[in-house]
Motif scaffolding. Structure first.
Motif, PDB file in Angstrom:
ATOM      1  N   ASP A   1       0.832  -1.211   0.000  1.00 25.25           N
ATOM      2  CA  ASP A   1       0.000   0.000   0.000  1.00 25.25           C
ATOM      3  C   ASP A   1       0.863   1.256   0.000  1.00 25.25           C
ATOM      4  OD1 ASP A   1      -2.279  -1.537  -0.020  1.00 25.25           O
ATOM      5  OD2 ASP A   1      -2.640  -1.372   2.143  1.00 25.25           O
ATOM      6  N   SER A   2       1.914   1.264   0.800  1.00 24.64           N
ATOM      7  CA  SER A   2       2.798   2.442   0.821  1.00 24.64           C
ATOM      8  C   SER A   2       3.533   2.576  -0.513  1.00 24.64           C
ATOM      9  CB  SER A   2       3.776   2.385   1.987  1.00 24.64           C
ATOM     10  OG  SER A   2       4.661   1.307   1.856  1.00 24.64           O
ATOM     11  N   PHE A   3       3.870   1.454  -1.130  1.00 25.96           N
ATOM     12  CA  PHE A   3       4.505   1.464  -2.451  1.00 25.96           C
ATOM     13  C   PHE A   3       3.562   2.078  -3.482  1.00 25.96           C
ATOM     14  CE2 PHE A   3       4.886  -0.973  -6.483  1.00 25.96           C
ATOM     15  CZ  PHE A   3       6.119  -0.513  -6.906  1.00 25.96           C
ATOM     16  N   GLN A   4       2.283   1.677  -3.434  1.00 27.39           N
ATOM     17  CA  GLN A   4       1.311   2.218  -4.377  1.00 27.39           C
ATOM     18  C   GLN A   4       1.105   3.714  -4.175  1.00 27.39           C
ATOM     19  OE1 GLN A   4      -2.283  -0.209  -4.120  1.00 27.39           O
ATOM     20  NE2 GLN A   4      -2.090  -0.624  -6.299  1.00 27.39           N
ATOM     21  N   ARG A   5       1.036   4.150  -2.921  1.00 23.12           N
ATOM     22  CA  ARG A   5       0.869   5.583  -2.645  1.00 23.12           C
ATOM     23  C   ARG A   5       2.050   6.372  -3.203  1.00 23.12           C
ATOM     24  NH1 ARG A   5      -1.022   3.596   2.262  1.00 23.12           N
ATOM     25  NH2 ARG A   5       0.972   4.017   3.278  1.00 23.12           N
ATOM     26  N   LYS A   6       3.257   5.834  -3.031  1.00 21.34           N
ATOM     27  CA  LYS A   6       4.458   6.503  -3.550  1.00 21.34           C
ATOM     28  C   LYS A   6       4.409   6.568  -5.076  1.00 21.34           C
ATOM     29  CE  LYS A   6       8.679   8.067  -2.958  1.00 21.34           C
ATOM     30  NZ  LYS A   6       9.000   9.269  -2.262  1.00 21.34           N
ATOM     31  N   CYS A   7       3.981   5.491  -5.711  1.00 19.82           N
ATOM     32  CA  CYS A   7       3.866   5.482  -7.179  1.00 19.82           C
ATOM     33  C   CYS A   7       2.860   6.522  -7.641  1.00 19.82           C
ATOM     34  CB  CYS A   7       3.453   4.100  -7.672  1.00 19.82           C
ATOM     35  SG  CYS A   7       4.742   2.855  -7.566  1.00 19.82           S
ATOM     36  N   GLU A   8       1.720   6.603  -6.957  1.00 21.68           N
ATOM     37  CA  GLU A   8       0.694   7.576  -7.330  1.00 21.68           C
ATOM     38  C   GLU A   8       1.198   9.010  -7.142  1.00 21.68           C
ATOM     39  OE1 GLU A   8      -2.733   6.466  -5.070  1.00 21.68           O
ATOM     40  OE2 GLU A   8      -2.982   4.593  -6.178  1.00 21.68           O
ATOM     41  N   ALA A   9       1.916   9.258  -6.045  1.00 23.17           N
ATOM     42  CA  ALA A   9       2.458  10.604  -5.807  1.00 23.17           C
ATOM     43  C   ALA A   9       3.477  10.963  -6.884  1.00 23.17           C
ATOM     44  CB  ALA A   9       3.098  10.672  -4.428  1.00 23.17           C
ATOM     45  N   ASN A  10       4.337  10.016  -7.246  1.00 26.58           N
ATOM     46  CA  ASN A  10       5.320  10.272  -8.309  1.00 26.58           C
ATOM     47  C   ASN A  10       4.632  10.533  -9.647  1.00 26.58           C
ATOM     48  OD1 ASN A  10       7.412   9.940  -6.507  1.00 26.58           O
ATOM     49  ND2 ASN A  10       7.872   7.850  -7.125  1.00 26.58           N
ATOM     50  N   LYS A  11       3.563   9.788  -9.903  1.00 25.41           N
ATOM     51  CA  LYS A  11       2.819   9.970 -11.152  1.00 25.41           C
ATOM     52  C   LYS A  11       2.179  11.356 -11.192  1.00 25.41           C
ATOM     53  CE  LYS A  11      -0.739   7.610 -13.843  1.00 25.41           C
ATOM     54  NZ  LYS A  11      -1.681   6.472 -13.858  1.00 25.41           N
ATOM     55  N   ALA A  12       1.583  11.775 -10.059  1.00 25.36           N
ATOM     56  CA  ALA A  12       0.956  13.101  -9.995  1.00 25.36           C
ATOM     57  C   ALA A  12       1.998  14.202 -10.152  1.00 25.36           C
ATOM     58  CB  ALA A  12       0.216  13.263  -8.671  1.00 25.36           C
ATOM     59  N   ASN A  13       3.149  14.032  -9.519  1.00 24.05           N
ATOM     60  CA  ASN A  13       4.213  15.030  -9.661  1.00 24.05           C
ATOM     61  C   ASN A  13       4.726  15.095 -11.098  1.00 24.05           C
ATOM     62  OD1 ASN A  13       4.105  15.801  -6.988  1.00 24.05           O
ATOM     63  ND2 ASN A  13       5.686  14.355  -6.341  1.00 24.05           N
ATOM     64  N   GLY A  14       4.779  13.962 -11.751  1.00 26.09           N
ATOM     65  CA  GLY A  14       5.223  13.936 -13.140  1.00 26.09           C
ATOM     66  C   GLY A  14       4.256  14.656 -14.058  1.00 26.09           C
ATOM     67  N   LYS A  15       2.951  14.553 -13.763  1.00 27.73           N
ATOM     68  CA  LYS A  15       1.946  15.247 -14.569  1.00 27.73           C
ATOM     69  C   LYS A  15       2.050  16.760 -14.435  1.00 27.73           C
ATOM     70  CE  LYS A  15      -1.567  11.660 -14.799  1.00 27.73           C
ATOM     71  NZ  LYS A  15      -2.935  11.287 -14.405  1.00 27.73           N
ATOM     72  N   LYS A  16       2.598  17.202 -13.311  1.00 25.07           N
ATOM     73  CA  LYS A  16       2.753  18.642 -13.091  1.00 25.07           C
ATOM     74  C   LYS A  16       3.883  19.216 -13.936  1.00 25.07           C
ATOM     75  CE  LYS A  16       1.142  18.454  -8.321  1.00 25.07           C
ATOM     76  NZ  LYS A  16       1.565  18.602  -6.922  1.00 25.07           N
ATOM     77  N   GLY A  17       4.676  18.364 -14.515  1.00 23.24           N
ATOM     78  CA  GLY A  17       5.734  18.840 -15.402  1.00 23.24           C
ATOM     79  C   GLY A  17       7.127  18.693 -14.821  1.00 23.24           C
ATOM     80  N   GLY A  18       7.245  18.271 -13.598  1.00 24.53           N
ATOM     81  CA  GLY A  18       8.564  18.068 -13.005  1.00 24.53           C
ATOM     82  C   GLY A  18       9.245  19.374 -12.659  1.00 24.53           C
ATOM     83  N   ARG A  19      10.535  19.345 -12.614  1.00 23.41           N
ATOM     84  CA  ARG A  19      11.326  20.513 -12.258  1.00 23.41           C
ATOM     85  C   ARG A  19      11.242  21.586 -13.335  1.00 23.41           C
ATOM     86  NH1 ARG A  19      17.802  20.631 -12.013  1.00 23.41           N
ATOM     87  NH2 ARG A  19      17.997  22.807 -11.518  1.00 23.41           N
ATOM     88  N   PRO A  20      11.153  22.858 -12.928  1.00 25.42           N
ATOM     89  CA  PRO A  20      11.089  23.929 -13.932  1.00 25.42           C
ATOM     90  C   PRO A  20      12.367  23.973 -14.765  1.00 25.42           C
ATOM     91  CG  PRO A  20      10.713  24.796 -11.716  1.00 25.42           C
ATOM     92  CD  PRO A  20      11.077  23.355 -11.581  1.00 25.42           C
ATOM     93  N   LYS A  21      12.191  24.351 -16.014  1.00 19.72           N
ATOM     94  CA  LYS A  21      13.343  24.488 -16.905  1.00 19.72           C
ATOM     95  C   LYS A  21      14.188  25.668 -16.453  1.00 19.72           C
ATOM     96  CE  LYS A  21      11.902  21.381 -19.846  1.00 19.72           C
ATOM     97  NZ  LYS A  21      12.412  20.059 -19.780  1.00 19.72           N
ATOM     98  N   THR A  22      15.493  25.537 -16.614  1.00 24.25           N
ATOM     99  CA  THR A  22      16.401  26.616 -16.234  1.00 24.25           C
ATOM    100  C   THR A  22      17.081  27.154 -17.472  1.00 24.25           C
ATOM    101  OG1 THR A  22      18.219  25.078 -15.881  1.00 24.25           O
ATOM    102  CG2 THR A  22      16.863  25.594 -13.967  1.00 24.25           C
ATOM    103  N   GLU A  23      17.460  28.405 -17.386  1.00 26.91           N
ATOM    104  CA  GLU A  23      18.193  28.987 -18.511  1.00 26.91           C
ATOM    105  C   GLU A  23      19.624  28.478 -18.481  1.00 26.91           C
ATOM    106  OE1 GLU A  23      19.331  33.305 -16.984  1.00 26.91           O
ATOM    107  OE2 GLU A  23      17.176  32.948 -17.022  1.00 26.91           O
ATOM    108  N   ASN A  24      20.227  28.391 -19.621  1.00 33.02           N
ATOM    109  CA  ASN A  24      21.585  27.878 -19.731  1.00 33.02           C
ATOM    110  C   ASN A  24      22.561  28.898 -19.169  1.00 33.02           C
ATOM    111  OD1 ASN A  24      23.759  26.338 -20.338  1.00 33.02           O
ATOM    112  ND2 ASN A  24      23.578  26.526 -22.553  1.00 33.02           N
ATOM    113  N   ASN A  25      23.172  28.583 -18.045  1.00 31.64           N
ATOM    114  CA  ASN A  25      24.106  29.489 -17.382  1.00 31.64           C
ATOM    115  C   ASN A  25      25.485  28.832 -17.378  1.00 31.64           C
ATOM    116  OD1 ASN A  25      25.565  31.144 -15.702  1.00 31.64           O
ATOM    117  ND2 ASN A  25      24.017  31.249 -14.098  1.00 31.64           N
ATOM    118  N   PRO A  26      26.414  29.273 -18.204  1.00 34.97           N
ATOM    119  CA  PRO A  26      27.725  28.626 -18.277  1.00 34.97           C
ATOM    120  C   PRO A  26      28.519  28.759 -16.970  1.00 34.97           C
ATOM    121  CG  PRO A  26      27.709  30.618 -19.608  1.00 34.97           C
ATOM    122  CD  PRO A  26      26.305  30.400 -19.122  1.00 34.97           C
TER     123      PRO A  26
END
Length: 155
Positions: free
Chosen positions: A66-91
């Motif tokens: 059950d805890s494994f499934q909850r973690k999978c669902e949370a990861n799936k929901a976070n992935g739908k949000k788009g993940g980490r914001p894109k960053t500008e290329n800073n050398p």
């Protein structure tokens, strides 16, 4: 019944302690049953001892699942949000964060302070050693004097 197959199962120390009391054959059957459970296959035993152990073990495995499934669902929901914001290329900052941290300005001063603290600690250690040396020297003198008096019957 579980909808997805788990790739691994966490086995607590209490289960390992139980296996110490079982025969090798019983332990093998128990672990094969855990694997069958993990693969969504039915688990059956003929041995009453293994049935009792499984009745205690299965709720723990279900809780883990059950805890494994909850973690999978949370990861799936976070992935739908788009993940980490894109960053500008800073050398200047290859790690990808938006802002670049400044280098500390007083780094050399901090290093000097650390060196001074280390020197102070070394001096304290030397003082302790000298105290011990002095103490052992005094103790040695007293012991020699005692032995001298004992041997010459002055006591």
């Amino acid at each position: 019944m579980k909808e997805i197959k788990m790739s691994n199962v966490l086995i607590y120390e209490s289960v390992w302690n139980i296996t110490d009391k079982l025969t090798d054959e019983q332990t093998g059957k128990l672990f094969k049953a855990i694997n069958r459970w993990r693969c969504n296959e039915p688990v059956e035993f003929n041995d009453p001892l293994l049935i009792g152990i499984w009745m205690g073990l299965e709720p723990n495995l279900e809780s883990l699942f059950d805890s494994f499934q909850r973690k999978c669902e949370a990861n799936k929901a976070n992935g739908k949000k788009g993940g980490r914001p894109k960053t500008e290329n800073n050398p200047n900052n290859p790690n990808g964060s938006i802002e670049t941290q400044e280098n500390p300005k007083n780094l050399k001063e901090k290093e000097k302070e650390k060196e001074k603290e280390k020197e102070k600690e070394k001096e304290k250690e030397k003082e302790k050693e000298m105290e011990l040396d002095c103490f052992s020297f005094e103790a040695q003198k007293l012991a020699e004097e005692y032995l001298y008096r004992k041997n010459t019957s002055i006591l």
